[in-house]
Every structure is written in structure tokens, then in C-alpha cells.
Design a protein around this motif. Structure first.
Motif, PDB file in Angstrom:
ATOM      1  N   ALA A 390       0.818  -1.215   0.000  1.00 39.92           N
ATOM      2  CA  ALA A 390       0.000   0.000   0.000  1.00 39.92           C
ATOM      3  C   ALA A 390       0.853   1.268   0.000  1.00 39.92           C
ATOM      4  N   VAL A 391       1.964   1.267   0.732  1.00 39.08           N
ATOM      5  CA  VAL A 391       2.791   2.468   0.799  1.00 39.08           C
ATOM      6  C   VAL A 391       3.358   2.809  -0.577  1.00 39.08           C
ATOM      7  N   LEU A 392       3.690   1.793  -1.362  1.00 42.60           N
ATOM      8  CA  LEU A 392       4.199   2.040  -2.707  1.00 42.60           C
ATOM      9  C   LEU A 392       3.084   2.536  -3.630  1.00 42.60           C
ATOM     10  N   VAL A 393       1.921   1.915  -3.524  1.00 43.73           N
ATOM     11  CA  VAL A 393       0.794   2.328  -4.372  1.00 43.73           C
ATOM     12  C   VAL A 393       0.398   3.767  -4.067  1.00 43.73           C
ATOM     13  N   ASN A 394       0.367   4.131  -2.781  1.00 49.92           N
ATOM     14  CA  ASN A 394       0.014   5.509  -2.409  1.00 49.92           C
ATOM     15  C   ASN A 394       1.018   6.511  -2.966  1.00 49.92           C
ATOM     16  N   THR A 395       2.289   6.165  -2.914  1.00 44.98           N
ATOM     17  CA  THR A 395       3.317   7.042  -3.475  1.00 44.98           C
ATOM     18  C   THR A 395       3.132   7.182  -4.972  1.00 44.98           C
ATOM     19  N   LEU A 396       2.872   6.058  -5.642  1.00 43.52           N
ATOM     20  CA  LEU A 396       2.678   6.085  -7.090  1.00 43.52           C
ATOM     21  C   LEU A 396       1.519   6.992  -7.479  1.00 43.52           C
ATOM     22  N   ARG A 397       0.403   6.855  -6.783  1.00 48.86           N
ATOM     23  CA  ARG A 397      -0.792   7.615  -7.157  1.00 48.86           C
ATOM     24  C   ARG A 397      -0.650   9.103  -6.854  1.00 48.86           C
ATOM     25  N   SER A 398       0.361   9.467  -6.079  1.00 46.05           N
ATOM     26  CA  SER A 398       0.589  10.883  -5.796  1.00 46.05           C
ATOM     27  C   SER A 398       1.392  11.575  -6.895  1.00 46.05           C
ATOM     28  N   LEU A 399       1.932  10.805  -7.822  1.00 47.75           N
ATOM     29  CA  LEU A 399       2.782  11.376  -8.870  1.00 47.75           C
ATOM     30  C   LEU A 399       1.925  11.878 -10.027  1.00 47.75           C
ATOM     31  N   PRO A 400       2.192  13.082 -10.515  1.00 52.54           N
ATOM     32  CA  PRO A 400       1.317  13.684 -11.538  1.00 52.54           C
ATOM     33  C   PRO A 400       1.490  13.108 -12.937  1.00 52.54           C
ATOM     34  N   ASN A 401       2.612  12.453 -13.205  1.00 53.10           N
ATOM     35  CA  ASN A 401       2.874  11.981 -14.571  1.00 53.10           C
ATOM     36  C   ASN A 401       2.777  10.466 -14.699  1.00 53.10           C
ATOM     37  N   VAL A 402       1.903   9.851 -13.887  1.00 54.03           N
ATOM     38  CA  VAL A 402       1.725   8.404 -13.911  1.00 54.03           C
ATOM     39  C   VAL A 402       0.256   8.049 -14.103  1.00 54.03           C
ATOM     40  N   ASP A 403      -0.004   7.120 -15.019  1.00 59.21           N
ATOM     41  CA  ASP A 403      -1.329   6.533 -15.185  1.00 59.21           C
ATOM     42  C   ASP A 403      -1.247   5.046 -14.841  1.00 59.21           C
ATOM     43  N   VAL A 404      -2.355   4.484 -14.351  1.00 56.66           N
ATOM     44  CA  VAL A 404      -2.411   3.068 -14.010  1.00 56.66           C
ATOM     45  C   VAL A 404      -3.547   2.414 -14.774  1.00 56.66           C
TER      46      VAL A 404
END
Length: 528
Positions: A390-404
């Protein structure tokens, strides 16, 4: 340029220099040249045997480390800092007269080579690149007919782009692509010396049987070899390279009692520890077949390219390799946009769109790292949720230039004949296929055990892992397995170390019982 710690280390290493060195620099008025001038001045100030001179070279800024009055030199284009600082230090010491750490047979094979002009393109964040750079530098010291330049890709972007380099290390010989990926001195000799294969096979066939033969040089294999040698058993180790997957790992922070280390450093420590014991070591080769013990009680291991090793017991510790997607275009564009190492190749995709395939911890960590350099990152996950912590996913989703993209299947890697230009993906819910315009695809979907060469010989599970019991014993008497190639749960370095010890101790127990139960010529040899 150098902090106090680096300066102290370098000064100590320069005490090994016994012959005059020239740092021959090609510089201009650029900031990069100013940094190089500062670095070279700091190095020269640490030893009376080192001086700085200036000369012109097509690659600027660059500098050669030259043994004064000779043709022996190596050249760095760009600043060799980061992972390449160790390459710089080693080059200074070796060009300065300190003998390379090679066995005499390999050193003599290097001296016999015809030579050539080698160029290695590397990045300062690549943990595989120093192995290549140091190997070719060592070879050029032993054989002046071999010339080598290590080019830092970030400093010579136009050159990298003109060659279409999408993965490092990329090695060129006489202007033509020679190889990509990690290669050591033995690998280069095998490629360059047409007679090397036959000599290696002859040498392998000539070896006396081992009591324990370890196949693999990662944490499990290294531990098994050390434990066996400490039992005073005649021990052999055969591996493509020391370190295994560890060498592809940047930060290691769960190796108990060592708060932080890096994969190449740990791999080097494993090798040094094994070599401190009485172990017969053969690297740069791979096992190709395993034969059960015959009437003589000896298990045989065939080697790719020829040669066979024999032993009373065998420990299989062959590790694993990256799992591929298995889609059209993947192999065609491997190292042309399709890659597996964000640390090594990420800098080559600065300000460019990329995709990361896989939503586990390794995939999300890769996406977070790449978001710092790429213009945009798309994470593609087959399942409907990300599997990472979860800590990694939360960090990822905070980045403006990333889509999942979840519930998404990769259909095809698309290229223009020379490099990746896109990725076709399918929404698994709607069945709709669309194209993602991008230039890099980083595959992070797990590992597969290196056990294909054991088909039909030893029991494996559906994942291809060797089935072992709590003692590391396999379905074949006298054969044990350890590490990531076995069905041991939790693929971790510390677990591989433990399983390697278990397998070696079990092999020792097997040998003791075999001595008591058998009366073959091989058993008599063991008793002698």
C-alpha cells in the motif's frame, strides 16, 4: 568533486601505483569540462606519480589514463562517477602497474587476442556497466592491441541517439555492435578467441571428480561452496557469473546486520569469500545437462559448448531469470526499447514516455523511479488491482505523470524496425484494444527458475521449480537444490543463504552415508 571519504579511499589505492601516470584530458570551456578538470586535479594532488596534461580528442570532455611512455591506456568520456567511480579507481591502479586480479590462464588468453577498438556506452546508475568497463579496461592493460573508451551516455546524448541505444551497457567493437548486457573478462575471451571453447572443454574434462559440485554462483551457490569446503570436501563451483540476480539489485536493506548495501558490492563479497576457501571455480559457462550417477557412483554435469564435470554429489543453485511477456515484438525490440532494468536504462528515456508492465512491488518501485526521469509513465497490470504494498501504491498515485491501467493485457510491442514506438493493450473487461504511444517498455512481471536444462531428469513443480524436501534433497539421489531455482518459499537473499547451507550439509551427510554403504572405486577414493 570528491568528498573527504572518497578522497581518503582514493589516496590509499593510489599507494598501489608504482609507475608514472598521465591523465591526458581533452577539455573545453563547458561546465562538464570544468568538473573534469577539477576531478583530475584532485587525483593528481594525491600522488607524486600522477600528472595532468591536455590534448585534443574527438570526444570532449574525456581523459585517458596513460602509463607514461607506453601505449597502455584506458579512456573515459564523461565523468566516471556514481557506479563507475570504482572503475576509475581500478583503472588508475592497474595502468599504474598493479597486476590485475586474474588467473594466469585467463590473463595469457587475453594477451593472445588480436585486439580491436572497443567502446562501452554506460550510465552512472547502471550496476551492470562497471563489470563491462572494468573487464575491457583490464584487457587493454594486459594487451595494448585492445583499446577501450567508456562513454557516459548522459554526457554524449547525440552519439547515443544516433546509434539508437536503448539499453546499457552497449558494447561496440571496431564500430559495430558487439554485445549488450553484463560481460566479464571470461565472456570476452570466449567471444574473441575462437579456440577458447575447445580449451575450456578440455580443461573441464581433465578435472578429477568432486565430492561436491555446486552449480550456480549466487547467494545459495556461494554458501553451499563455502560450507562444503569448510568440511574439507573436494568442492567445485561452476557458474555463469558470481552474484546471480543479486547483481541486478540496487539497494539491499533487509540483509540482516548490514543496514544498506548494493547488489554488485554483495556479489563481489560473495566471490571474495568463496575464493578464500579451497574451491575449484569455473565461471563464464552454463550447465546444459545432468546425468544420474552410474556404476562408478558419479553424477555428471555437461557444460554448454563442451566438457563434463563429475561429482559424488551436486548442489543445484542456478537461480532464476526475468519472466517475459511472450507477445509479438517483445524479442524483436529487446534492448531497443524493451528492457528489464529501470536503474540501468532509465536515464536513456529522460523526458520520454514509457510503460511499466506489472503491478507488484518491483513494478511499482520501477514506475516511481522512472517517473523522476520519464515524461510519462503508464503502469499496465493484468489483474484488476495492483499487488504492490500500500505504501508504494500511495506514493505512485501521488505522482502527476503516472497513469495506471488495471485489468489490461499487453497484446503487442510495436516498433518502427529499429526501436519501440508503442504498445498495443486490451481492456480485459470491454475487449477494446488501443495503442499507447511510448518509447520504452520496462517488464517487471516476476522471475522464472533456471531449470529448463533439467527436463525429464529431476522432479519440478508447475512453476518449473525443483521440488526439494526440508533437507534440500531432490528426487535424484545425491542431488540437492537451493535458492530461487527450488520450491523453497519466499525468494529472499537471506533465505537463499540458509538453503545453500542446508543443501551443503545434506550433501555432506549423503557422502558420509555413501561411504558406509558402498564399496565403489569412487567411495574408496573418498575414504583415502
Amino acid at each position: 568533486m570528491l568528498d573527504a571519504n572518497a578522497t581518503a579511499q582514493l589516496k590509499k589505492y593510489l599507494e598501489l601505483v608504482s609507475l608514472p601516470l598521465e591523465l591526458a584530458a581533452s577539455l573545453d570551456d563547458s561546465p562538464a569540462s570544468a568538473k573534469m578538470r577539477e576531478l583530475l586535479g584532485e587525483i593528481a594532488a594525491l600522488s607524486p606519480l600522477v600528472s595532468v596534461v591536455e590534448e585534443s580528442n574527438p570526444r570532449t570532455p574525456s581523459f585517458a589514463i596513460r602509463r607514461a611512455g607506453t601505449e597502455i591506456e584506458v579512456r573515459f568520456a564523461g565523468l566516471p562517477m556514481g557506479h563507475e567511480f570504482s572503475s576509475l579507481v581500478l583503472a588508475l591502479v592497474q595502468v599504474g602497474g598493479h597486476a590485475p586480479r586474474l588467473d594466469e590462464e585467463t590473463a595469457e588468453a587475453v594477451r593472445r587476442l588480436e585486439g580491436g577498438e572497443f567502446v562501452t556506452y554506460m550510465s552512472l546508475t547502471c550496476q551492470n556497466c562497471p563489470t563491462v568497463v572494468q573487464a575491457l579496461n583490464t584487457m587493454s592493460v594486459l594487451n595494448p592491441r585492445i583499446r577501450h573508451v567508456a562513454v557516459e551516455g548522459g554526457a554524449f546524448k547525440d552519439e547515443v541517439e544516433a546509434l539508437g541505444i536503448k539499453a546499457v551497457p552497449a558494447i561496440y567493437k571496431d564500430g559495430q555492435l558487439f554485445g549488450q548486457g553484463r560481460m566479464d573478462v571470461a565472456d570476452f575471451v570466449a567471444r574473441l578467441d575462437s579456440g577458447a571453447g575447445a580449451r575450456i572443454a578440455e580443461a573441464l574434462d581433465a578435472k578429477d571428480p568432486f565430492e561436491v559440485l555446486v552449480v550456480g554462483g549466487g547467494p545459495a551457490g556461494a554458501t553451499a561452496a563455502i560450507y562444503s569446503a569448510r568440511k574439507a570436501l573436494r568442492t567445485g563451483l561452476v557458474a555463469a557469473r558470481f552474484g546471480g540476480q543479486v547483481l541486478d539489485t540496487m539497494a539491499i536493506e533487509n540483509f540482516i546486520s548490514v543496514p544498506h548495501t548494493e547488489g554488485p558490492r554483495l556479489g563481489a563479497a560473495l566471490e571474495e569469500h568463496v575464493r578464500s576457501h579451497d574451491v575449484d571455480i569455473t565461471t563464464g559457462v552454463k550447465a546444459s545437462a545432468l546425468h544420474p550417477a552410474g556404476e562408478d557412483g558419479l553424477i555428471a554435469v555437461d557444460i554448454e559448448g563442451g566438457g563434463t564435470l563429475r561429482a559424488r554429489s551436486v548442489v543445484l543453485a542456478t537461480g532464476a531469470h526475468y519472466r517475459t511477456m511472450g507477445v509479438p515484438g517483445e524479442e524483436e525490440y529487446r534492448n531497443k526499447g524493451v528492457t528489464f532494468c529501470p536503474h540501468c536504462d532509465g536515464p536513456l528515456f529522460k523526458d520520454r514516455p514509457v510503460a511499466v508492465i506489472g503491478g507488484g512491488n518491483s513494478g511499482i518501485e520501477a514506475a516511481i523511479d522512472l517517473a523522476q526521469v520519464a515524461s510519462h509513465v503508464t503502469v499496465v497490470e493484468f489483474l484488476d488491482v495492483l499487488k504492490a504494498d500500500a505504501v508504494l501504491v500511495n506514493t505512485l498515485r501521488s505522482l502527476p505523470n503516472v497513469d495506471v491501467l488495471t485489468s489490461t493485457r499487453v497484446v503487442e510491442v510495436v516498433g518502427d524496425g529499429s526501436q519501440v514506438i508503442g504498445l498495443d493493450v486490451e481492456d480485459r473487461t470491454s475487449g477494446q484494444v488501443r495503442r499507447l504511444d511510448l518509447e520504452g517498455v520496462f517488464v517487471q512481471i516476476g522471475l522464472l527458475p533456471d531449470t529448463g536444462w533439467l527436463d525429464g531428469v529431476i522432479e519440478r513443480n508447475r512453476a518449473g521449480e525443483i521440488v526439494v524436501d526440508q533437507r534440500g534433497a531432490t528426487s535424484l539421489p545425491g542431488v540437492f537444490a537451493a535458492g530461487d531455482c527450488a520450491n523453497t518459499p519466499y525468494k529472499q537473499i537471506v533465505i537463499s543463504l540458509g538453503s545453500g547451507a542446508t543443501a551443503a550439509l545434506s550433501a555432506f551427510d549423503h557422502l558420509i552415508r555413501s561411504r558406509e554403504e558402498a564399496d565403489t572405486p569412487a567411495a574408496a577414493t573418498l575414504r583415502a
